[in-house]
Design a protein around this motif. Structure first.
Motif, PDB file in Angstrom:
ATOM      1  N   GLY A 218      -1.630  -0.794   5.991  1.00  0.00           N
ATOM      2  CA  GLY A 218      -1.093  -1.910   6.759  1.00  0.00           C
ATOM      3  C   GLY A 218       0.410  -1.777   6.906  1.00  0.00           C
ATOM      4  N   ALA A 219       0.967  -2.520   7.853  1.00  0.00           N
ATOM      5  CA  ALA A 219       2.409  -2.531   8.085  1.00  0.00           C
ATOM      6  C   ALA A 219       2.997  -3.786   7.458  1.00  0.00           C
ATOM      7  CB  ALA A 219       2.708  -2.476   9.571  1.00  0.00           C
ATOM      8  N   VAL A 220       4.127  -3.636   6.758  1.00  0.00           N
ATOM      9  CA  VAL A 220       4.758  -4.772   6.085  1.00  0.00           C
ATOM     10  C   VAL A 220       6.257  -4.762   6.348  1.00  0.00           C
ATOM     11  CG1 VAL A 220       3.036  -4.800   4.237  1.00  0.00           C
ATOM     12  CG2 VAL A 220       5.168  -3.525   3.913  1.00  0.00           C
ATOM     13  N   ASN A 221       6.838  -5.945   6.262  1.00  0.00           N
ATOM     14  CA  ASN A 221       8.284  -6.108   6.290  1.00  0.00           C
ATOM     15  C   ASN A 221       8.704  -6.505   4.877  1.00  0.00           C
ATOM     16  OD1 ASN A 221      10.938  -7.224   6.504  1.00  0.00           O
ATOM     17  ND2 ASN A 221      10.618  -7.527   8.697  1.00  0.00           N
ATOM     18  N   PRO A 222       9.310  -5.582   4.104  1.00  0.00           N
ATOM     19  CA  PRO A 222       9.566  -5.847   2.674  1.00  0.00           C
ATOM     20  C   PRO A 222      10.323  -7.139   2.398  1.00  0.00           C
ATOM     21  CG  PRO A 222       9.986  -3.549   3.192  1.00  0.00           C
ATOM     22  CD  PRO A 222       9.748  -4.233   4.501  1.00  0.00           C
ATOM     23  N   ALA A 223      11.305  -7.458   3.225  1.00  0.00           N
ATOM     24  CA  ALA A 223      12.143  -8.634   2.961  1.00  0.00           C
ATOM     25  C   ALA A 223      11.331  -9.920   2.930  1.00  0.00           C
ATOM     26  CB  ALA A 223      13.251  -8.743   4.004  1.00  0.00           C
ATOM     27  N   TYR A 224      10.192  -9.924   3.628  1.00  0.00           N
ATOM     28  CA  TYR A 224       9.409 -11.157   3.738  1.00  0.00           C
ATOM     29  C   TYR A 224       8.134 -11.133   2.888  1.00  0.00           C
ATOM     30  CZ  TYR A 224      12.596 -11.744   7.636  1.00  0.00           C
ATOM     31  OH  TYR A 224      13.741 -11.848   8.384  1.00  0.00           O
ATOM     32  N   LEU A 225       7.977 -10.116   2.065  1.00  0.00           N
ATOM     33  CA  LEU A 225       6.819 -10.074   1.170  1.00  0.00           C
ATOM     34  C   LEU A 225       7.003 -11.093   0.038  1.00  0.00           C
ATOM     35  CD1 LEU A 225       6.236  -6.224   0.741  1.00  0.00           C
ATOM     36  CD2 LEU A 225       4.706  -7.836   1.890  1.00  0.00           C
ATOM     37  N   LEU A 226       5.913 -11.740  -0.334  1.00  0.00           N
ATOM     38  CA  LEU A 226       5.941 -12.577  -1.525  1.00  0.00           C
ATOM     39  C   LEU A 226       6.041 -11.681  -2.759  1.00  0.00           C
ATOM     40  CD1 LEU A 226       3.218 -15.302  -0.863  1.00  0.00           C
ATOM     41  CD2 LEU A 226       5.657 -15.692  -1.157  1.00  0.00           C
ATOM     42  N   PRO A 227       6.723 -12.117  -3.809  1.00  0.00           N
ATOM     43  CA  PRO A 227       6.705 -11.348  -5.063  1.00  0.00           C
ATOM     44  C   PRO A 227       5.270 -11.154  -5.544  1.00  0.00           C
ATOM     45  CG  PRO A 227       8.399 -13.035  -5.144  1.00  0.00           C
ATOM     46  CD  PRO A 227       7.606 -13.299  -3.897  1.00  0.00           C
ATOM     47  N   ILE A 228       5.052 -10.088  -6.292  1.00  0.00           N
ATOM     48  CA  ILE A 228       3.700  -9.689  -6.693  1.00  0.00           C
ATOM     49  C   ILE A 228       2.936 -10.824  -7.342  1.00  0.00           C
ATOM     50  CG2 ILE A 228       2.358  -8.101  -8.140  1.00  0.00           C
ATOM     51  CD1 ILE A 228       4.747  -6.161  -7.942  1.00  0.00           C
ATOM     52  N   PHE A 229       3.577 -11.511  -8.272  1.00  0.00           N
ATOM     53  CA  PHE A 229       2.869 -12.512  -9.069  1.00  0.00           C
ATOM     54  C   PHE A 229       3.110 -13.943  -8.572  1.00  0.00           C
ATOM     55  CE2 PHE A 229       3.834  -8.996 -12.194  1.00  0.00           C
ATOM     56  CZ  PHE A 229       2.584  -8.407 -12.050  1.00  0.00           C
ATOM     57  N   GLU A 230       3.389 -14.044  -7.264  1.00  0.00           N
ATOM     58  CA  GLU A 230       3.546 -15.371  -6.674  1.00  0.00           C
ATOM     59  C   GLU A 230       2.619 -15.590  -5.489  1.00  0.00           C
ATOM     60  OE1 GLU A 230       7.587 -16.419  -5.825  1.00  0.00           O
ATOM     61  OE2 GLU A 230       8.335 -15.737  -7.786  1.00  0.00           O
ATOM     62  N   THR A 231       1.661 -14.671  -5.281  1.00  0.00           N
ATOM     63  CA  THR A 231       0.743 -14.832  -4.162  1.00  0.00           C
ATOM     64  C   THR A 231      -0.284 -15.914  -4.479  1.00  0.00           C
ATOM     65  OG1 THR A 231      -0.847 -13.185  -4.950  1.00  0.00           O
ATOM     66  CG2 THR A 231       1.013 -12.381  -3.618  1.00  0.00           C
ATOM     67  N   GLN A 232      -0.891 -16.446  -3.445  1.00  0.00           N
ATOM     68  CA  GLN A 232      -1.855 -17.539  -3.625  1.00  0.00           C
ATOM     69  C   GLN A 232      -3.063 -17.077  -4.439  1.00  0.00           C
ATOM     70  OE1 GLN A 232      -3.638 -19.071  -0.015  1.00  0.00           O
ATOM     71  NE2 GLN A 232      -4.081 -21.037  -0.965  1.00  0.00           N
ATOM     72  N   LEU A 233      -3.607 -15.891  -4.112  1.00  0.00           N
ATOM     73  CA  LEU A 233      -4.792 -15.420  -4.827  1.00  0.00           C
ATOM     74  C   LEU A 233      -4.490 -15.205  -6.303  1.00  0.00           C
ATOM     75  CD1 LEU A 233      -7.712 -14.477  -4.886  1.00  0.00           C
ATOM     76  CD2 LEU A 233      -6.932 -12.187  -4.173  1.00  0.00           C
ATOM     77  N   TYR A 234      -3.354 -14.577  -6.602  1.00  0.00           N
ATOM     78  CA  TYR A 234      -2.999 -14.336  -8.005  1.00  0.00           C
ATOM     79  C   TYR A 234      -2.918 -15.645  -8.775  1.00  0.00           C
ATOM     80  CZ  TYR A 234      -0.378 -13.009 -12.150  1.00  0.00           C
ATOM     81  OH  TYR A 234       0.021 -12.849 -13.457  1.00  0.00           O
ATOM     82  N   ASN A 235      -2.237 -16.617  -8.220  1.00  0.00           N
ATOM     83  CA  ASN A 235      -2.059 -17.890  -8.929  1.00  0.00           C
ATOM     84  C   ASN A 235      -3.372 -18.655  -9.076  1.00  0.00           C
ATOM     85  OD1 ASN A 235       0.773 -18.032  -9.647  1.00  0.00           O
ATOM     86  ND2 ASN A 235       1.197 -18.077  -7.453  1.00  0.00           N
TER      87      ASN A 235
END
Length: 330
Positions: A218-235
């Motif tokens: 997939g294509a991503v824009n790093p500046a706008y990625l959520l931190p690894i342990f702050e995503t909805q699924l993780y939480n």
């Protein structure tokens, strides 16, 4: 001029205003402008450690490594500014320039004097070992017309991780093409790919990057990625597993969380699919029981989490495949 004194009166608070504007330019990533402003401030007060440090940072971020190095060496010699803050930046500049002999001599002197803070001692020892190893390696011949430095000059994953750890405080734009190639290569290690994505994010890089890892793309824009342990699924998973497992068996929960954290780090910026919190909570609970040496009754667990037994079995097998990925030695 009268009595040998100049009639020129400096503007009130000129030094402070130059420092403020220089720091503002750094925050806006206008590093050349910041360096010019801070150079003027330093002429007004050569002994101001805050100005000297900011000037060194501006030079470094602007890619003027030689001047940044000389600025750092001068400040260390004169004892201006926070010694270990200046030293850390000075060492990173030397790493950037590949001047491992000076890194070695600097750190040997520091460690022999036994003045390194305890919390920095391990870092300095590892950097010293890295530099001495680099000194023993033959220098690659540079092809005609090739003036750029490579990010990774070794296939050793431990050394690659150490190199990435220094990128946080470097200007990484000269390496963007190499980073881009690394994170879109599905054969590279997903752990190091995640480290590089984190560096891109921390430096606010807004370019689009293609990521390929662990069968996902997939294509991503790093500046706008959520931190690894702050995503909805993780939480959602942590909340559910804390409720279902931690209250009954805190040790089992700690084991499950360790595995979950490792998997989400490896997969980043992707996540397990499908995005079904109940399915993955059941899968991680089942896997935790197995790792803990207990029987995992998948039918009962599937019923408890209201998921299909076959889907749960497939999810557990997927997590087991992630567990087979060996992490680099740190």
């Amino acid at each position: 001029m009268k009595n040998g004194k100049s009639n020129v009166v400096p503007f009130p608070r000129l030094k402070e205003r130059l420092l403020e504007r220089g720091l503002e330019s750094i925050s806006q990533k206008e590093y050349k402008e910041a360096a010019a402003l801070l150079r003027q401030a330093r002429r007004l007060d050569h002994d101001d450690g805050e100005i000297g440090t900011a000037y060194m940072i501006a030079l470094y971020e602007a890619g003027d490594y030689e001047r940044a190095k000389e600025q750092g060496r001068q400040m260390l010699r004169e004892g201006t500014g926070d010694y270990f803050e200046i030293l850390d930046l000075f060492l990173m500049i030397l790493v950037q320039l590949g001047e491992h002999e000076e890194i070695s001599s600097t750190l040997h002197a520091l460690l022999e004097e036994k003045e390194a803070p305890p919390d920095k001692l391990d870092h300095y020892e590892k950097l010293l070992a890295f530099s001495e190893k680099r000194m023993q390696m033959p220098k690659p011949e540079q092809e005609p017309g090739q003036t750029g430095r490579k990010l990774f000059e070794t296939e050793n994953q431990e050394e690659q991780i150490l190199r990435v750890s220094h990128l946080v405080h470097e200007n990484i734009r000269p390496y963007l093409d190499e980073i881009r190639a690394y994170i879109r290569d599905p054969d590279e290690h997903p752990f190091i790919q995640t480290l590089l994505l984190n560096v891109l994010k921390e430096q606010g890089i807004t370019d689009e990057f293609e990521v390929q890892k662990l069968g996902k793309a997939g294509a991503v824009n790093p500046a706008y990625l959520l931190p690894i342990f702050e995503t909805q699924l993780y939480n959602l998973l942590i909340t559910r597993l804390s409720r279902d497992v931690e209250q009954k068996n805190p040790t089992l929960f700690a084991q499950v969380k360790t595995v979950l954290d490792r998997h989400f780090f490896l997969l980043y910026p992707f996540e397990p699919e499908p995005e079904d919190p109940s399915l993955w909570a059941a899968a991680y609970y089942s896997m935790g029981l197995k790792l803990f040496g207990q029987e995992a009754y998948l039918d009962k667990i599937a019923m408890y989490y209201s998921v299909e037994p076959d889907a749960l079995l497939e999810a557990v097998r997927y997590l087991e495949s992630l567990e087979e990925i060996s992490l680099p030695n740190l």
